[in-house]
Design a protein around this motif. Structure first.
Motif, PDB file in Angstrom:
ATOM      1  N   LEU A   5       0.829  -1.204   0.000  1.00  0.00           N
ATOM      2  CA  LEU A   5       0.000   0.000   0.000  1.00  0.00           C
ATOM      3  C   LEU A   5       0.867   1.260   0.000  1.00  0.00           C
ATOM      4  N   GLN A   6       1.929   1.254   0.800  1.00  0.00           N
ATOM      5  CA  GLN A   6       2.773   2.453   0.886  1.00  0.00           C
ATOM      6  C   GLN A   6       3.574   2.684  -0.395  1.00  0.00           C
ATOM      7  N   PHE A   7       4.085   1.627  -1.002  1.00  0.00           N
ATOM      8  CA  PHE A   7       4.771   1.795  -2.280  1.00  0.00           C
ATOM      9  C   PHE A   7       3.795   2.308  -3.336  1.00  0.00           C
ATOM     10  N   PHE A   8       2.571   1.773  -3.320  1.00  0.00           N
ATOM     11  CA  PHE A   8       1.561   2.182  -4.298  1.00  0.00           C
ATOM     12  C   PHE A   8       1.184   3.652  -4.120  1.00  0.00           C
ATOM     13  N   ILE A   9       0.853   4.038  -2.884  1.00  0.00           N
ATOM     14  CA  ILE A   9       0.465   5.426  -2.626  1.00  0.00           C
ATOM     15  C   ILE A   9       1.629   6.373  -2.901  1.00  0.00           C
ATOM     16  N   GLY A  10       2.832   5.965  -2.475  1.00  0.00           N
ATOM     17  CA  GLY A  10       4.010   6.800  -2.723  1.00  0.00           C
ATOM     18  C   GLY A  10       4.244   7.039  -4.201  1.00  0.00           C
ATOM     19  N   ARG A  11       4.086   6.006  -5.008  1.00  0.00           N
ATOM     20  CA  ARG A  11       4.265   6.149  -6.458  1.00  0.00           C
ATOM     21  C   ARG A  11       3.162   7.013  -7.060  1.00  0.00           C
ATOM     22  N   LYS A  12       1.949   6.899  -6.526  1.00  0.00           N
ATOM     23  CA  LYS A  12       0.850   7.745  -7.007  1.00  0.00           C
ATOM     24  C   LYS A  12       1.134   9.218  -6.717  1.00  0.00           C
ATOM     25  N   ILE A  13       1.574   9.505  -5.487  1.00  0.00           N
ATOM     26  CA  ILE A  13       1.917  10.887  -5.136  1.00  0.00           C
ATOM     27  C   ILE A  13       3.117  11.346  -5.958  1.00  0.00           C
ATOM     28  N   GLY A  14       4.104  10.454  -6.117  1.00  0.00           N
ATOM     29  CA  GLY A  14       5.277  10.785  -6.919  1.00  0.00           C
ATOM     30  C   GLY A  14       4.918  11.089  -8.362  1.00  0.00           C
ATOM     31  N   GLY A  15       3.890  10.418  -8.869  1.00  0.00           N
ATOM     32  CA  GLY A  15       3.450  10.677 -10.237  1.00  0.00           C
ATOM     33  C   GLY A  15       2.959  12.096 -10.440  1.00  0.00           C
ATOM     34  N   LYS A  16       2.474  12.703  -9.366  1.00  0.00           N
ATOM     35  CA  LYS A  16       1.984  14.085  -9.439  1.00  0.00           C
ATOM     36  C   LYS A  16       3.124  15.060  -9.713  1.00  0.00           C
ATOM     37  N   PHE A  17       4.347  14.720  -9.212  1.00  0.00           N
ATOM     38  CA  PHE A  17       5.491  15.592  -9.500  1.00  0.00           C
ATOM     39  C   PHE A  17       6.492  14.873 -10.407  1.00  0.00           C
ATOM     40  N   LYS A  18       5.963  13.912 -11.195  1.00  0.00           N
ATOM     41  CA  LYS A  18       6.708  13.232 -12.251  1.00  0.00           C
ATOM     42  C   LYS A  18       7.968  12.509 -11.762  1.00  0.00           C
ATOM     43  N   ASP A  19       7.856  11.874 -10.590  1.00  0.00           N
ATOM     44  CA  ASP A  19       8.952  11.048 -10.086  1.00  0.00           C
ATOM     45  C   ASP A  19       8.372   9.941  -9.209  1.00  0.00           C
ATOM     46  N   LYS A  20       7.832   8.912  -9.867  1.00  0.00           N
ATOM     47  CA  LYS A  20       7.189   7.816  -9.148  1.00  0.00           C
ATOM     48  C   LYS A  20       8.186   7.050  -8.276  1.00  0.00           C
ATOM     49  N   VAL A  21       9.399   6.905  -8.768  1.00  0.00           N
ATOM     50  CA  VAL A  21      10.412   6.151  -8.025  1.00  0.00           C
ATOM     51  C   VAL A  21      10.679   6.805  -6.672  1.00  0.00           C
ATOM     52  N   SER A  22      10.932   8.113  -6.674  1.00  0.00           N
ATOM     53  CA  SER A  22      11.246   8.828  -5.431  1.00  0.00           C
ATOM     54  C   SER A  22      10.073   8.809  -4.462  1.00  0.00           C
ATOM     55  N   GLY A  23       8.853   8.972  -4.985  1.00  0.00           N
ATOM     56  CA  GLY A  23       7.675   8.927  -4.132  1.00  0.00           C
ATOM     57  C   GLY A  23       7.486   7.561  -3.503  1.00  0.00           C
ATOM     58  N   GLY A  24       7.656   6.512  -4.322  1.00  0.00           N
ATOM     59  CA  GLY A  24       7.488   5.151  -3.824  1.00  0.00           C
ATOM     60  C   GLY A  24       8.521   4.772  -2.785  1.00  0.00           C
ATOM     61  N   GLN A  25       9.785   5.123  -3.034  1.00  0.00           N
ATOM     62  CA  GLN A  25      10.846   4.776  -2.085  1.00  0.00           C
ATOM     63  C   GLN A  25      10.730   5.591  -0.798  1.00  0.00           C
ATOM     64  N   SER A  26      10.317   6.847  -0.906  1.00  0.00           N
ATOM     65  CA  SER A  26      10.184   7.701   0.279  1.00  0.00           C
ATOM     66  C   SER A  26       9.143   7.141   1.239  1.00  0.00           C
ATOM     67  N   LEU A  27       8.031   6.676   0.698  1.00  0.00           N
ATOM     68  CA  LEU A  27       6.940   6.206   1.546  1.00  0.00           C
ATOM     69  C   LEU A  27       7.037   4.711   1.852  1.00  0.00           C
ATOM     70  N   GLY A  28       7.583   3.943   0.914  1.00  0.00           N
ATOM     71  CA  GLY A  28       7.547   2.485   1.063  1.00  0.00           C
ATOM     72  C   GLY A  28       8.749   1.847   1.725  1.00  0.00           C
ATOM     73  N   GLN A  29       9.944   2.429   1.543  1.00  0.00           N
ATOM     74  CA  GLN A  29      11.152   1.808   2.106  1.00  0.00           C
ATOM     75  C   GLN A  29      11.387   2.348   3.515  1.00  0.00           C
ATOM     76  N   LYS A  30      11.313   1.463   4.501  1.00  0.00           N
ATOM     77  CA  LYS A  30      11.278   1.883   5.900  1.00  0.00           C
ATOM     78  C   LYS A  30      12.542   1.504   6.682  1.00  0.00           C
ATOM     79  N   ASN A  31      12.771   2.265   7.737  1.00  0.00           N
ATOM     80  CA  ASN A  31      13.856   1.974   8.671  1.00  0.00           C
ATOM     81  C   ASN A  31      13.379   0.855   9.611  1.00  0.00           C
ATOM     82  N   THR A  32      13.403  -0.356   9.100  1.00  0.00           N
ATOM     83  CA  THR A  32      12.807  -1.491   9.816  1.00  0.00           C
ATOM     84  C   THR A  32      13.588  -1.893  11.067  1.00  0.00           C
ATOM     85  N   VAL A  33      14.898  -1.648  11.058  1.00  0.00           N
ATOM     86  CA  VAL A  33      15.690  -1.954  12.256  1.00  0.00           C
ATOM     87  C   VAL A  33      15.217  -1.079  13.415  1.00  0.00           C
ATOM     88  N   LEU A  34      14.987   0.193  13.130  1.00  0.00           N
ATOM     89  CA  LEU A  34      14.451   1.109  14.139  1.00  0.00           C
ATOM     90  C   LEU A  34      13.047   0.672  14.551  1.00  0.00           C
TER      91      LEU A  34
END
Length: 301
Positions: free
Chosen positions: A232-261
């Motif tokens: 869901l987070q990768f999907f939403i992030g890519r959707k938001i990223g598509g609004k500013f023409k950078d789906k990759v950055s949006g998807g990684q910002s929202l979807g890739q998490k600091n899981t160790v923390l």
């Protein structure tokens, strides 16, 4: 020769994940390497940036707002049904962007500066509001706000600020060495493969060591819930990223998490069983990243 090398790179990440799962019993001897690998990956990636590249934008605000609202909605919806599952899925959404996110973004052709800026902002916000939120929903009332904030900061900021500072010092003090590092960005890929081997192995080891047959339904819901949260987070992030023409950055910002923390926060504040969700998220997000990298490589070949 080039084709064989490319095929080796395509297979490296899946092999690293499978290898980590197979050799999970020995991960205790290697986990200490993770922060050093992340530091090196970030250092190599940050060598491509200048201080002026770190610019907060309205898109950053949109992403952090969506992240916080989504975390709250998930907790309020799931917690009444199963409080432990609600805590586990909540922490998978609430936690900040992974320190290594700019590395993967770079490999996928996204904006390193955008994700690096978001990572800094997101980690700072979580460090500030995290103790209050986690104290409100969690099971450890003994943690004070100041102590909690300092602990979170100590886990996160050295891995963000350190590589950036080192990269900037090298840029201006030893430019010849700096330029050589900029020209060898592929090293980050191989460091990531080693890191992935350790992370997945640690995830499998943690899950096996905390296994309890009486909690099997809760464990299944935590694992599947973390998968849903990841996708869901990768999907939403890519959707938001598509609004500013950078789906990759949006998807990684929202979807890739600091899981160790996330695992540490769950063990510290929440029901310890809830930490299985972010532990599983480690595998899910790396499967997504591996698939994206293989797909990106095949499309740009």
């Amino acid at each position: 020769m080039h084709l064989a090398k490319q095929q080796l790179k395509n297979a490296m990440l899946p092999v690293a994940m499978v290898g980590g799962a197979v050799f999970y019993k020995w991960m205790g001897y290697l986990t200490f390497l993770s922060p050093y690998l992340i530091f090196l990956m970030l250092f190599i990636t940050y060598c491509k940036l200048e201080i002026k590249d770190f610019k907060p934008q309205k898109e950053h605000l949109a992403l952090i707002t969506v992240q916080m609202i989504l975390a709250a909605m998930i907790y309020l919806a799931v917690s009444p049904l199963n409080h432990t599952v609600g805590e586990g899925i909540f922490i998978c959404v609430f936690i900040p962007t992974a320190t290594a996110a700019p590395v993967i973004t770079s490999m996928l052709g996204g904006s390193i500066s955008f994700v690096a800026t978001y990572s800094l902002l997101c980690n700072a916000i979580v460090a500030i509001i995290g103790p209050v939120v986690l104290a409100a929903i969690g099971d450890n009332p003994d943690m004070t706000f100041v102590k909690s904030s300092l602990l979170i900061c100590s886990k996160v900021f050295p891995l963000i600020i350190g590589p950036l500072a080192f990269a900037m010092i090298l840029r201006y003090c030893v430019p010849t060495v700096h330029s050589k590092i900029v020209g060898h960005q592929s090293i980050s890929f191989y460091l990531w493969a080693v890191s992935l081997f350790i992370i997945v192995g640690s995830c499998v080891s943690f899950t096996i060591n905390t296994w309890d047959d009486s909690r099997i339904l809760t464990v299944i819901m935590l694992v599947l819930g973390s998968l849903a949260a990841c996708l869901l987070q990768f999907f939403i992030g890519r959707k938001i990223g598509g609004k500013f023409k950078d789906k990759v950055s949006g998807g990684q910002s929202l979807g890739q998490k600091n899981t160790v923390l996330a695992v540490w926060l769950a063990l510290t504040y929440l029901n310890p069983i809830s930490s299985i969700a972010p532990a599983a998220y480690i595998a899910w997000q790396n499967i997504v990243n591996s698939w994206q990298l293989v797909r990106h490589t095949s499309l740009t070949r």
